[in-house]
Design an enzyme around this catalytic site. Structure first.
Site, mmCIF file in Angstrom:
data_model
loop_
_atom_site.group_PDB
_atom_site.id
_atom_site.type_symbol
_atom_site.label_atom_id
_atom_site.label_comp_id
_atom_site.label_asym_id
_atom_site.label_seq_id
_atom_site.Cartn_x
_atom_site.Cartn_y
_atom_site.Cartn_z
ATOM 1 N N ARG A 164 107.609 36.752 0.673
ATOM 2 C CA ARG A 164 107.437 38.259 1.157
ATOM 3 C C ARG A 164 108.971 38.778 1.562
ATOM 4 O O ARG A 164 109.692 37.832 2.206
ATOM 5 C CB ARG A 164 106.409 38.264 2.365
ATOM 6 C CG ARG A 164 105.072 37.945 1.564
ATOM 7 C CD ARG A 164 104.229 38.423 2.714
ATOM 8 N NE ARG A 164 102.753 37.801 2.195
ATOM 9 C CZ ARG A 164 101.612 37.943 2.804
ATOM 10 N NH1 ARG A 164 101.678 38.301 4.237
ATOM 11 N NH2 ARG A 164 100.401 37.519 2.685
ATOM 12 N N ARG A 188 107.514 34.763 10.962
ATOM 13 C CA ARG A 188 107.620 35.771 9.886
ATOM 14 C C ARG A 188 108.649 35.237 9.025
ATOM 15 O O ARG A 188 109.753 35.722 9.188
ATOM 16 C CB ARG A 188 107.803 37.190 10.422
ATOM 17 C CG ARG A 188 107.484 38.255 9.387
ATOM 18 C CD ARG A 188 107.901 39.404 10.044
ATOM 19 N NE ARG A 188 106.923 39.763 11.362
ATOM 20 C CZ ARG A 188 105.549 40.255 11.228
ATOM 21 N NH1 ARG A 188 105.021 40.606 10.070
ATOM 22 N NH2 ARG A 188 104.758 40.358 12.287
ATOM 23 N N GLU A 214 98.135 36.629 14.749
ATOM 24 C CA GLU A 214 97.455 36.401 13.556
ATOM 25 C C GLU A 214 97.745 35.001 12.763
ATOM 26 O O GLU A 214 98.835 34.749 12.458
ATOM 27 C CB GLU A 214 97.796 37.551 12.528
ATOM 28 C CG GLU A 214 96.732 37.205 11.327
ATOM 29 C CD GLU A 214 97.495 38.416 10.311
ATOM 30 O OE1 GLU A 214 97.115 37.923 8.890
ATOM 31 O OE2 GLU A 214 98.157 39.220 10.582
ATOM 32 N N SER A 244 93.622 36.337 7.631
ATOM 33 C CA SER A 244 92.993 37.844 7.465
ATOM 34 C C SER A 244 92.201 37.622 6.438
ATOM 35 O O SER A 244 92.483 37.338 5.349
ATOM 36 C CB SER A 244 94.117 38.654 7.189
ATOM 37 O OG SER A 244 93.705 40.205 7.186
ATOM 38 N N ARG A 255 101.918 28.780 10.074
ATOM 39 C CA ARG A 255 101.639 29.368 11.502
ATOM 40 C C ARG A 255 100.467 28.449 12.170
ATOM 41 O O ARG A 255 100.617 28.252 13.376
ATOM 42 C CB ARG A 255 100.704 30.774 11.314
ATOM 43 C CG ARG A 255 101.709 32.034 11.007
ATOM 44 C CD ARG A 255 101.174 33.252 11.203
ATOM 45 N NE ARG A 255 102.263 34.123 10.866
ATOM 46 C CZ ARG A 255 101.979 35.501 11.165
ATOM 47 N NH1 ARG A 255 101.098 35.936 11.685
ATOM 48 N NH2 ARG A 255 103.043 36.475 10.936
#
Length: 441
Positions: free
Chosen positions: A276, A291, A363, A366, A405
């Site tokens: 990403r 991130r 988070e 999801s 994560r």
């Protein structure tokens, strides 16, 4: 993608759903674009019909030896042929304009998704696990990893730039162990089929799951070329996208297919690297692994009938929760408000794991139900067992969970005062029996 017929039938309901996302009404504009599409199609059809009729009339006129009428009809046919490319172009443009407009519109939220503007309006459903009481000040994961000499951001920056990391030794093994543990759990106990998909996909696949065209700037594109001999120029090029999540290739396995109802639900899982650009994340989480441009994630995807999808959403979320429970990582489950939901989602649960180094929940998974939104974009359908009618499938996707994560969470929750890391019990078989990770000499 939305069905323009449904928008025409109930424009008020469509705009009301948009309002729940904080978006302006656009049903009237879409209906106008559809009117233009229909007019362009009709104009082409009328021209076709008139050309066919005039051609027959020419034969009748010649048979009746009415030369003047025949010549006039020939001229009319010639004019239709001359105008034909313009009519075809107008039809293509009208269809494309409507499809482009529909392609930019997010999914409509379910009524069970709470209203709200942003993450502050998300609703907590449950908390699981007991927060550990440290008798020392807990460190963040990057402090721990660097202290162990097993996490190197400087080396990664030298090779690739910011938002990359090099993990080494037992820390690299721990990351691999997490992925293997998750895949084994989902395949052996949760009924998912493991898939090893491509990491490079074409435009159509990215459009199908709604990464394109809206989120183009968040993706990494790749162009492959072969220099022509002696010219230095590309003789042939092919463009691809690096997948932002395995949701893209897994969901697109149903693209263009007509499945039998007896095949559903299809449940697939994959452990892949994801990429990403994080174009909208400037200044956020610049340190550490939270991130990054490249990260590893275990993905869950389900293809279901409309009747199965809501129950499957709860089930999928429970599968992701089980990962955290077996790792004994405290987390909370929240349902996202309409203003914080993803573009393709009708309803989303987020699982947020506790990070004692940061002193907050972040988070880690999801899980979203998308209805037939993605299926319409990729023309994925199924045939009903009774009656044989065709309908669009429903699609769901979720993180089961983000491996990077999870590594962050394990480091922070299992840290010891001397900077070492206790290996969670469930991971020790994957670590060759190693119970603690200390600084390697």
């Amino acid at each position: 993608m939305h069905d323009i017929k449904l928008i025409r039938d109930d424009p008020q309901a469509f705009d009301a759903a948009r309002a729940r996302r904080g978006l302006e009404p656009i049903a009237d504009r879409l209906v106008s674009l559809d009117d233009a599409r229909k007019m362009a199609i009709s104009a082409l059809q009328r021209a076709q019909e008139r050309r066919n009729a005039a051609s027959k009339e020419i034969g009748v006129a010649l048979k009746e030896k009415d030369q003047a009428k025949a010549e006039a009809l020939k001229a009319e046919v010639a004019k239709i042929k001359e105008d034909w490319p313009k009519l075809e172009a107008a039809e293509r443009e009208a269809i494309k304009t409507l499809e482009d407009a529909l392609g930019e519109i997010p999914n409509s939220p379910l009524q069970s998704a709470p209203g709200g503007r942003d993450e502050n309006d998300n609703v907590e459903v449950v908390r699981w696990g007991k927060l550990r009481n440290f008798d020392f000040t807990p460190k963040e994961h990057f402090e721990l990893g660097e202290g162990l000499g097993l996490m190197d951001f400087e080396a990664a920056a030298k090779i690739s730039g910011a938002r990359f990391v090099v993990n080494k030794g037992k820390l690299a093994r721990l990351e691999r162990a997490l992925a293997q543990f998750m895949l084994d759990l989902h395949t052996d106990q949760h009924g998912y089929t493991e898939v090893a998909p491509p990491l490079l996909v074409r435009d159509a696949a990215m459009f199908g799951t709604a990464q394109l065209p809206k989120f183009r700037e968040d993706q990494f594109s790749v162009t492959a070329g072969r220099p022509a001999s002696g010219t230095g120029q590309d003789e042939a090029t092919a463009s691809y996208w690096l997948i932002p999540t395995a949701e893209v290739p897994l969901t697109n396995l149903a693209s263009g297919l007509i499945l039998d109802e007896s095949q559903l639900p299809l449940r697939m899982t994959a452990g892949t690297y994801c990429f990403r650009a994080e174009a909208g994340a400037a200044g956020r989480d610049t340190r550490g692994m939270i991130r990054q441009h490249q990260f590893y994630k275990v993905e869950l995807v389900s293809i279901t009938t409309p009747e199965q999808s809501l129950e499957e959403h709860e089930r999928m979320t429970g599968c992701a929760e089980k990962v955290l429970q077996l790792l004994e990582l405290p987390y909370r489950k929240v349902v996202l408000c309409t203003g914080d939901m993803g573009f393709a989602s009708q309803k989303t649960y987020d699982l947020e794991v506790w990070l004692p180094g940061q002193g907050k929940y972040r988070e880690i998974s999801s899980c979203s139900v998308c209805g037939d939104f993605q299926a319409r974009r990729m023309n994925a359908r199924y045939r009903a067992s009774e009656g044989g009618s065709l309908s669009f499938v429903h699609t769901l996707n979720g993180s089961g969970v983000a491996v990077g994560r999870a590594l962050v969470a394990v480091l922070e929750n299992y840290q010891e005062a001397d900077g070492s890391i206790t290996v969670p019990k469930v991971l020790r078989p994957y670590m060759g029996g190693i119970e603690r990770i200390g600084r390697e000499r």
